[in-house]
Design a protein around this motif. Sequence first.
Motif, short mmCIF file in Angstrom:
data_model
loop_
_atom_site.label_atom_id
_atom_site.label_comp_id
_atom_site.label_asym_id
_atom_site.label_seq_id
_atom_site.Cartn_x
_atom_site.Cartn_y
_atom_site.Cartn_z
N LEU A 285 -3.26 9.87 0.30
CA LEU A 285 -2.31 8.91 1.16
C LEU A 285 -1.05 9.36 1.34
O LEU A 285 -0.40 9.17 2.02
CB LEU A 285 -2.38 7.57 0.04
CG LEU A 285 -1.49 6.66 0.64
CD1 LEU A 285 -1.79 5.99 1.91
CD2 LEU A 285 -1.49 5.27 -0.31
N LEU A 289 1.27 9.63 4.60
CA LEU A 289 2.52 9.18 4.82
C LEU A 289 3.51 9.79 5.29
O LEU A 289 4.30 9.73 6.10
CB LEU A 289 2.84 8.20 3.42
CG LEU A 289 2.14 6.96 3.30
CD1 LEU A 289 2.59 6.35 1.91
CD2 LEU A 289 2.16 6.00 4.24
N TYR A 463 -5.91 1.94 3.83
CA TYR A 463 -5.36 1.74 4.93
C TYR A 463 -4.98 0.47 5.37
O TYR A 463 -3.77 0.31 5.85
CB TYR A 463 -6.18 2.25 6.08
CG TYR A 463 -6.25 3.65 6.27
CD1 TYR A 463 -5.28 4.47 6.82
CD2 TYR A 463 -7.53 4.44 6.29
CE1 TYR A 463 -5.33 5.55 7.26
CE2 TYR A 463 -7.56 5.78 6.55
CZ TYR A 463 -6.47 6.47 7.10
OH TYR A 463 -6.32 7.75 6.97
N THR A 465 -4.25 -2.12 3.34
CA THR A 465 -2.87 -2.78 2.55
C THR A 465 -1.80 -1.95 3.05
O THR A 465 -0.91 -2.87 3.21
CB THR A 465 -3.34 -2.02 1.16
OG1 THR A 465 -4.57 -2.83 0.51
CG2 THR A 465 -1.89 -2.70 0.09
N ILE A 466 -1.96 -0.54 3.10
CA ILE A 466 -0.66 0.06 3.75
C ILE A 466 0.11 -0.32 5.04
O ILE A 466 1.19 -0.64 5.23
CB ILE A 466 -0.87 1.65 3.59
CG1 ILE A 466 -1.16 2.21 2.26
CG2 ILE A 466 0.38 2.42 4.46
CD1 ILE A 466 0.10 2.02 1.27
#
Length: 484
Positions: A285, A289, A463, A465-466
């Motif tokens: 993750l 990002l 994915y 959630t982000i």
Amino acid sequence: MKIKKEKVFPFIIAFIFSLFISGAFSQTVQAEKGDENDPYLITTDVTYAPFEFQNDEGEYIGIDVEILAAIAEDQGFYYELRPMNFSAGLQALESNQVDGMIAAMSITPEREESFDFSNPYFEAGPVLAVREDNEEITSYDDLDGKTLAVKVGTTGAQLANKLAEDYDISINQFEDSATMYEDVAAGHSDGTIDDYPVMAFAIQNGLSLKFPTDPEPGDVYGFAVNKGRNPELLEMFNAGLATIYENGTHEQITSQYLGEDTEVAEETGFFGLLADVFPDLMNGLWRTLVLTFVAFAISLVAGTVIGLFSATPSRVLNIISDIYVTVLRGIPLIVLAFFMYFSVPQLFNIQINAFTAGIVTLSLNTTAYIAEQVRGGIAAVPVGQLEAARSLGLPYAVSMRKVVLPQAIKIMIPSLINQFVITLKDTSILSIIGIVELTQSGRIIIARTYESGAMWIIVGAIYLTIITLLTKVSATVERRISND
């Protein structure tokens, strides 16, 4: 003749941007190859247990990985693993992005035309596998009207194509073994063909498949370098291989993964799996990002410049903008990634690491879409706003900066937020060139756990959630700007 600043400025920005892009391709002067400061780059397919896979501590292990490590220690050279799927690894080797490849790679006459191989270090043949409850397929004769799953570029795929000449077989192709196995387990394909040791290891670790036929005669695996390149690396590999055969290290490594005492993975359940793999997923993750924010920041600047090109009175800048947007929007992202990572190094005889190629790929693609959003935002501002500013004696550049752009930005914000989310999801495509972002982290975990159902639920939840959090933050920013 006096040149107006507002007409020169866009050219200066474009020139700076081109220098930035070209700077990403600069090649540093290398020290002696194979030492600690300039290790050999070796690609491997880390989703092919028991030959290469990642354990629960994030370390690359397996027969190939440990044989390479033993040979490197014996011969005194340094190397760095570059994990990617098998077909991409072949392209990386052919384009000299890596120096060698060890990935349970069969030595075939076709491959020997493009690559130089070491002496064989393993022998294994492909075998047909079907679901555990499949009683229809007991031999090749039962494959008429059936579908086989194969892995791209492997001897299993070659055997399937050969069988398709004699039987009515449909073939589904996949980039990694774990996904291929799950396709059969889910009932989408009737069977699969892969190397016997790989499939046996997977079944031993809980994969619900079985062998209706005996394995085919074995192929031999070899370490490969590009044709005519790195002969010293090939010599060291052969010398080290002879040593580990002689001192018993080779037998010790293979029996560790294929012997009767091989440890079988225990089932941990959904939450146990989540706890075990959480650190690996967070690392993936983080890379996702970083790729997203860096690429989007570059694209926001470059896209604004190119978008302004389309809004200027200059016909030349209009054409430049139109060509860029048309070309970059017309090329699929995966094709652009392959071009940047494989074709550019061949064309210019340079090396580009996967992360740089990924950033450039995302930036080029996202820039084209942001440029269109900027153009659309400016076009949405009533033309009378610009005309009123000009009638007050303001220069064109000042009128755009002070009057048109502030209004256009408010119009563009929802589209830019959406583009950011798209860029975040597009990072998953970059796993094809070996970047271990969130999606690729999931694939690597599946290769050792064979828990694809639970794993994709976890990855999807991360994915979701982000993206939800980022969308909420962006919506708050949008409201504040709109209220100003």
